[in-house]
Design an enzyme around this catalytic site. Structure first.
Site, PDB file in Angstrom:
ATOM      1  N   HIS A 309     -23.707  -1.890   3.014  1.00  0.00           N
ATOM      2  CA  HIS A 309     -23.539  -1.479   1.487  1.00  0.00           C
ATOM      3  C   HIS A 309     -23.648  -0.583   1.693  1.00  0.00           C
ATOM      4  CE1 HIS A 309     -24.658  -2.410  -2.260  1.00  0.00           C
ATOM      5  NE2 HIS A 309     -23.162  -3.288  -2.308  1.00  0.00           N
ATOM      6  N   ASP A 366     -20.180 -11.138   0.621  1.00  0.00           N
ATOM      7  CA  ASP A 366     -18.851 -11.158   0.568  1.00  0.00           C
ATOM      8  C   ASP A 366     -19.358 -12.152   2.369  1.00  0.00           C
ATOM      9  OD1 ASP A 366     -17.697  -9.895  -1.152  1.00  0.00           O
ATOM     10  OD2 ASP A 366     -17.782  -8.156  -0.705  1.00  0.00           O
TER      11      ASP A 366
END
Ligand code: ACO
Length: 431
Positions: A309, A366
């Site tokens: 991320h 996710d």
């Protein structure tokens, strides 16, 4: 708001340039460089905006190093445990948790706006079979603005809560219709007595002659997924929405642009990519080890999807909540999914591997959300659409911030690296 009046000095070409320091309410500090070019002729260059604050915002706070996410100051963990998507949508858009009366009003507005103009069915019919639902979603959000002429003339005629409810409600109907269209199924109309997420599942899965069995655990799991996605400060799609809003485009046009930005596999499209990756690993009989090796090899073109991320350099707090919910939902629905075992194995292996440890790559939101959605029966091509529905409150709130404190149109600069002055060559003389 607590902004301190301090300055710092930058020496460029021997000249001292004074730049203000801006401090946010969580002590995040920034150097305000907006006057830098006027004072020195220099601009700043920040590929991928990794170190650029593009705005001041009061909506969401993230501390990526500590794994903190808060909407309007409230920790995501508390909201996930105690709240609902619609309550959180109100919190994010209107800046406060609703009172009972406000929540009732907001729910009524959602119900009032749940239908699409009947003429829109011809737009849906225009899409080819198997059209990706994200393409339909974006196009149809934009098309909806054509049925609300005030968006182009006097957008502010209605109060913002009405505008927000209109978009939030219609998006779920558009999303369900997009799915039905992509499968050649007849559209199912919303039911006013159902709450937001239950109504969406009804439109997705009921048949004209039989209502979908709305299991409370299924509704709760999807509502949690929406809630966890509701905002995430200046990510690619939200920054896109703000960019479009800054040109004073209407709310629907700005949100449609957000859907397009979200579609990419490095952003919202990652939830679909994770599931496809897990399915491929399962089909190939790999326990994940071969895939981890490929993900570390820059020439393989593979990445461990659902890992890494830009902001979180620690476990994504949403991933922690989703992982727990995943175990819970699968147990309640009596589903034993081999993909969950593969995902857990991949996570363990990656978190032990120096490649991922050194780069601070942890599971993101996710990584496990797709397994829950698969258990609910949401098809893979709709995963990113679920993300878009969930992110709508964040986009709407960011749009509102841009409109309420109008800044100049967003317009970054660049460092030109192309040819220097060059002249037109007639076609016969070109080589
Ligand atoms: N698998 C393998 N290696 C990775 C991964 C991954 N998932 N993510 C990053 N890396 C590596 C990069 O190759 C790079 O290595 P290097 O320093 O040796 O060149 C290093 O880690 C830093 O990666 P960047 O791409 O520079 O990080 P960036 O902040 O630009 O990208 C991103 C973040 C796009 C999320 C990236 O981690 C990624 O592609 N992850 C997989 C896709 C994904 O899950 N996206 C969802 C993001 S969350 C969301 O949108 C909800």
């Amino acid at each position: 708001m607590l902004y301190m009046d301090k300055t710092t000095e930058l020496i460029l070409d021997g000249k001292i340039c004074k730049l203000p320091i801006i401090e946010g309410t969580e002590q995040e500090r920034a150097v305000d460089i907006s006057a830098l070019r006027d004072q020195t002729g220099y601009i700043t260059l920040d590929d991928g905006y990794g170190n650029t604050g593009s705005c001041r915002s009061q909506i969401t706070f993230i501390d990526g190093e500590k794994g903190i996410l808060r909407y309007r100051g409230i920790p995501i963990e508390e909201l996930a445990e105690k709240s609902t998507f619609i309550e959180v949508a109100h919190l994010i858009i209107m800046g406060k948790l609703p009172t009972s009366a406000e929540l009732r009003h907001f729910s009524d507005l959602l119900t009032d706006n749940e239908l699409l103009n009947e003429a829109m069915k011809y737009h849906f019919e225009g899409f080819p079979p198997n059209a990706h639902p994200m393409a339909i979603l974006s196009a149809m959000i934009n098309a909806t603005s054509c049925y609300h002429s005030e968006l182009l003339t006097d957008q502010m005629r209605d109060s913002f809560v009405v505008q927000a409810a209109r978009l939030l409600s219609k998006v779920r109907t558009i999303a369900a219709f997009a799915y039905r269209k992509s499968r050649g199924l007849p559209a199912i109309y919303p039911k006013p007595d159902l709450k937001y997420t239950a109504n969406f599942l009804h439109m997705m899965f009921s048949l004209p002659y039989k209502d979908y069995d709305l299991k409370p655990e299924t509704v709760k799991a999807l509502d949690l997924i929406f809630l966890l996605h509701a905002d995430h400060e200046q990510n690619c799609s939200t920054a896109t929405v703000r960019m479009v809003a800054s040109s004073r485009a209407n709310l629907f046009a700005s949100a449609a642009a957000g859907v397009c930005a979200l579609w990419g596999p490095l952003h919202g499209g990652a939830n679909q990519a994770v599931l496809e990756m897990l399915e491929d690993i399962h089909k190939s009989g790999d326990d994940g080890s071969k895939f981890i090796a490929a993900a570390k090899d820059k020439h393989s073109g593979k990445r461990l999807m659902g890992f890494g991320h830009r902001v979180y350099k620690h476990y994504d707090p949403r991933a922690k909540i989703i992982k727990r919910a995943c175990d819970d939902v699968l147990a309640k629905l009596h589903i034993n999914d081999p993909l969950l075992d593969i995902a857990k194995h991949l996570e363990e292996a990656a978190l032990r591997d120096s490649y991922f440890v050194e780069r601070k790559l942890y599971p993101n939101v996710d990584f496990y959300s797709g397994i829950i959605m698969r258990a609910i029966g949401i098809p893979v091509e709709m995963f990113t659409v679920m993300f878009a529905i969930g992110r709508m409150p964040g986009w709407i709130a960011n749009y509102k911030e841009v409109m309420e404190a109008p800044t100049r149109i967003y317009r970054p600069r660049q460092i030109y690296t192309g040819p220097t002055l060059n002249h037109y060559t007639p076609i016969k003389e070109r080589k």
